[in-house]
Structures are given as structure tokens and as C-alpha cells.
Design a protein around this motif. Structure first.
Motif, PDB file in Angstrom:
ATOM      1  N   LEU A   1      21.669   2.669  -2.192  1.00 36.71           N
ATOM      2  CA  LEU A   1      21.185   1.973  -1.119  1.00 36.71           C
ATOM      3  C   LEU A   1      19.579   2.296  -0.701  1.00 36.71           C
ATOM      4  O   LEU A   1      19.114   3.630  -1.195  1.00 36.71           O
ATOM      5  CB  LEU A   1      22.207   3.102  -0.348  1.00 36.71           C
ATOM      6  N   ASN A   2      18.621   1.149  -0.946  1.00 36.09           N
ATOM      7  CA  ASN A   2      17.828   1.829  -0.071  1.00 36.09           C
ATOM      8  C   ASN A   2      17.835   2.865   1.178  1.00 36.09           C
ATOM      9  O   ASN A   2      18.325   2.636   1.181  1.00 36.09           O
ATOM     10  CB  ASN A   2      16.644   1.170  -0.313  1.00 36.09           C
ATOM     11  N   HIS A   3      16.510   3.308   1.056  1.00 40.32           N
ATOM     12  CA  HIS A   3      16.543   4.445   2.286  1.00 40.32           C
ATOM     13  C   HIS A   3      16.734   3.513   3.768  1.00 40.32           C
ATOM     14  O   HIS A   3      17.200   4.017   4.659  1.00 40.32           O
ATOM     15  CB  HIS A   3      15.213   5.541   2.517  1.00 40.32           C
ATOM     16  N   ASP A   4      16.343   2.819   3.969  1.00 39.56           N
ATOM     17  CA  ASP A   4      16.752   1.900   5.062  1.00 39.56           C
ATOM     18  C   ASP A   4      18.076   1.158   4.906  1.00 39.56           C
ATOM     19  O   ASP A   4      17.882   0.614   6.074  1.00 39.56           O
ATOM     20  CB  ASP A   4      15.620   1.092   5.522  1.00 39.56           C
ATOM     21  N   GLN A   5      18.794   1.484   4.383  1.00 39.44           N
ATOM     22  CA  GLN A   5      20.017   0.860   4.381  1.00 39.44           C
ATOM     23  C   GLN A   5      21.277   1.924   4.124  1.00 39.44           C
ATOM     24  O   GLN A   5      22.261   1.695   4.662  1.00 39.44           O
ATOM     25  CB  GLN A   5      20.353   0.249   2.750  1.00 39.44           C
TER      26      GLN A   5
END
Lengths: 160, 213
Positions: free
Chosen positions: B194-198
Motif C-alpha cells: 500500500l502506498n502511504h496514502d492508501q
């Protein structure tokens, strides 16, 4: 006086307080520059750095640059830009400052650029106000207060 | 050669070419070979699930925020999520750890089956004590890891995470790093990134799925 009138007055008061207090970020001016919504992320305990965000709109005819700032709550305040290249988030100091062209708005926002508070002297908690003197190459200096909150404030008037 | 023969010849060539194309499309469409680990993570990031099964972890020895030694044996048989960051990270690490904390809260008791690791990519400054202080601001189930720089580099590499020092304007340094959260199942296979914003509650179904598998 009827109870209904009292109740509606109270409701109106509550609405006024809601809208006036945290909903709108502060706005300040320095010559042709307008600085909106300065805010900062609360920091975890012991975190040595923090990040402040804001927008600067240049209503003048010549470009200026945000060079950084100073705060009694941090050792240094530097302008940094953050970018994603592939899987890597890179952060770079901008010693030459961030340009705000005539008629342009510079937006420092999470995931983009920020004012890094290097060497934070105390934990930043939600609701704290962090005094920062912003330094511009031409316009000079202006004092603003970064409000500590978890999420960005909604845009100020005139921004939409 | 007569006209009929010529027509037959052309028809044969045309059919041959067509057959060749079909054979190539159907039988030779092999999946691409697994590239470098970092590239695998890039694929994962784009699709949400790995194209190939990648076993992550390897042999390592680090210490947690209480000063306890942690090795790969402590992680065996449990699904885990791993985030590589550092406590002097101004922009993404704290919000990501807040999001992970919210995710753990939302998972409820199920979260106890999960090992949650925050591996410092700044082991020189992030001592166990520094990690202990910093992580006190988040869910207590998040275990901070630090240790020898080579060991941290090894663990990061095993996950396809990259990091490196970058100088600051007036001295000191910050760290460029992969702001990704790696989902690893109980068998040690990377099942998602997951990207940090997901890392919001939107990631709950995927975590639940990983916990049940």
C-alpha cells in the motif's frame, strides 16, 4: 421571550462559532503577497522535526521567493520539496527558495512541499499555535501562526 | 506455375503466417520474469497484488523499542504489515503510523493476530529509546525495529524497499525512502503493498482477507 426564539438564537450562535473558529484558516498580507491557511501537523512524542503548510498568492507584478523562516519553537525553518520517483519519496532542501510568480499561488501541502521545522523544541499538539516568521526574498518578513491540526483546513475565501 | 498453383501457394503462406501468430499469441505469451525486488514492488503498487509470489524477510537480527532482540523466527507463522520510516521524517511517517493505528482499532480483536512493524531506516539516530518515545504516540501494538545499518538495509532490500541519506540545507540529513506498507502473509509471501496514502480504513477488506488466509 419564547423558548423557540431562544433556541434558534443558540443554534445561530453555535453555527457562527463553528464557522468562525477552526473552519477558516487565517490569512495575512505582506505587500503584494497573501498568505493563507498556515497549519502544521501535530508531532509524535520525541519527533525532532515537524512540517508546516500554507499557500502564498502573489497579487503583484513581480516574482518573489519564499526562502524559509524562523520560529522560537524550532532550530531552523527550511523550505523543502517532496517528490515521488518510482517507489522512493525524496525530500530536497530548496536553499534558493520557492518561487511565487506574479498572479501565481505557491501551495505547500502534504506530499508536495513544506516548511520543515528542524529541531522542534517541544511536542506540537493539536490546537497549538506555532509562531513562524516567514522570509521572502523581496517582500521581507512576516509573522504568521501555524495552527496544529491533523488535516488541512478548507480553502480560505476567494480561493474557490 | 499456373494461376491455381500460385493462388494455393499464397493461401498456404497466409494460413501459415496466421497460424504462427495464433501460436505465438496463445503459447508464447509467458509472464515476464520476476525482475529486481524494487521493480516487483512497483508492479505490486500499480496492481495492488503481486504478479509473482515473492517470499520476503530473510534472516535478520534487530532490536525493538524495548531493547528486545527480534529475529525472523519471531515473525514466523504470523501475518505482518511492515512500514519503513524514521522518527525525524517530517511529512509522511507520522500520518501513516496514525492511519495504521486507526486500521488496528478498526480491525478490533483480529488485529492481535497481526504483527505490525515500523522499521527505522535511520538506525544511527533512531535508538530503541528514541523509537519507544516516538511510538508512544501511536497504537501500542506497533513494534519499532532498529539495529545495525547493514541489517536494516538487508531487511529493507528483502521487501523491495529503498532508502538513502540526503543532506539538508544547513547541515544534517534526512532520509529518502519508499513510503510503502508491505502486507506479508503467515507463510512469508508478499501479498500486497500500500502506498502511504492508501493506508486508510479502505484497506480493511484486504487486511481481513490476509488474516483469514
Amino acid at each position: 421571550m419564547s423558548a423557540i426564539l431562544l433556541r434558534s438564537l443558540a443554534a445561530a450562535g453555535a453555527i457562527l462559532i463553528c464557522c468562525a473558529a477552526p473552519a477558516m484558516g487565517a490569512s495575512s498580507r505582506l505587500g503584494a503577497l497573501r498568505i493563507d491557511n498556515p497549519w502544521a501537523r501535530p508531532t509524535p512524542p520525541g519527533a525532532p522535526t515537524g512540517a508546516g503548510y500554507l499557500t502564498v498568492t502573489n497579487t503583484g507584478k513581480t516574482a518573489d521567493r519564499l526562502m524559509g523562516g524562523a520560529s522560537p519553537l524550532a532550530e531552523r525553518v527550511e523550505v523543502h520539496t517532496v517528490s515521488m520517483t518510482g517507489n522512493v519519496m525524496r525530500m530536497r532542501a530548496m536553499p534558493e527558495g520557492a518561487e511565487i510568480g506574479p498572479g501565481k499561488t505557491l501551495s505547500l501541502a502534504p506530499g508536495g512541499s513544506h516548511l520543515m521545522l528542524v529541531g522542534v523544541k517541544q511536542r506540537i499538539r493539536p490546537g497549538d499555535r506555532i509562531p513562524v516568521t516567514l522570509k521572502f526574498a523581496k517582500a521581507g518578513e512576516v509573522k504568521v501562526e501555524f495552527v496544529a491540526q491533523m488535516a488541512p483546513p478548507p480553502p480560505a475565501h476567494g480561493a474557490h | 506455375m499456373g494461376r491455381r498453383q500460385l493462388a494455393f501457394l499464397f493461401a498456404s503462406i497466409a494460413i501459415g503466417v496466421l497460424l504462427g501468430a495464433v501460436v505465438q499469441a496463445v503459447f508464447l505469451k509467458k509472464p515476464k520474469r520476476a525482475p529486481e525486488t524494487a521493480a516487483v514492488s512497483a508492479t505490486v503498487l500499480a496492481t495492488g497484488t503481486p504478479a509473482t509470489v515473492q517470499m520476503v524477510g530473510g534472516v535478520f537480527q534487530l532490536v525493538d523499542q524495548q531493547g528486545r532482540q527480534v529475529t525472523e523466527r519471531d515473525l514466523q507463522g504470523r501475518p505482518r504489515i511492515i512500514f519503513f520510516g524514521f522518527t525525524a521524517c517530517p511529512d509522511v511517517c507520522a500520518p501513516t503510523l496514525t492511519a495504521i493505528s486507526e486500521l488496528l482499532q478498526a480491525l478490533g480483536p483480529e488485529a492481535d493476530k497481526l504483527t505490525v512493524l515500523f522499521v527505522s531506516v535511520d538506525p544511527e539516530r533512531d535508538t530503541p529509546e528514541q523509537l519507544r518515545q516516538y511510538l508512544a504516540g501511536f497504537d501500542p501494538r506497533i513494534r519499532g525495529l532498529t539495529g545495525a545499518p547493514e541489517m536494516v538495509a538487508k531487511v529493507a532490500q528483502a521487501h523491495g524497499a529503498w532508502f538513502g541519506k540526503a543532506p539538508l540545507a544547513a547541515g544534517g540529513y534526512t532520509i529518502d525512502h519508499s513510503p510503502l506498507v508491505y502486507l506479508v502473509d503467515s507463510k512469508g509471501a508478499l501479498v500486497g503493498v500500500l502506498n502511504h496514502d492508501q493506508v486508510g480504513v479502505g484497506a480493511l477488506p484486504r487486511l481481513r482477507e490476509m488474516l483469514r488466509s
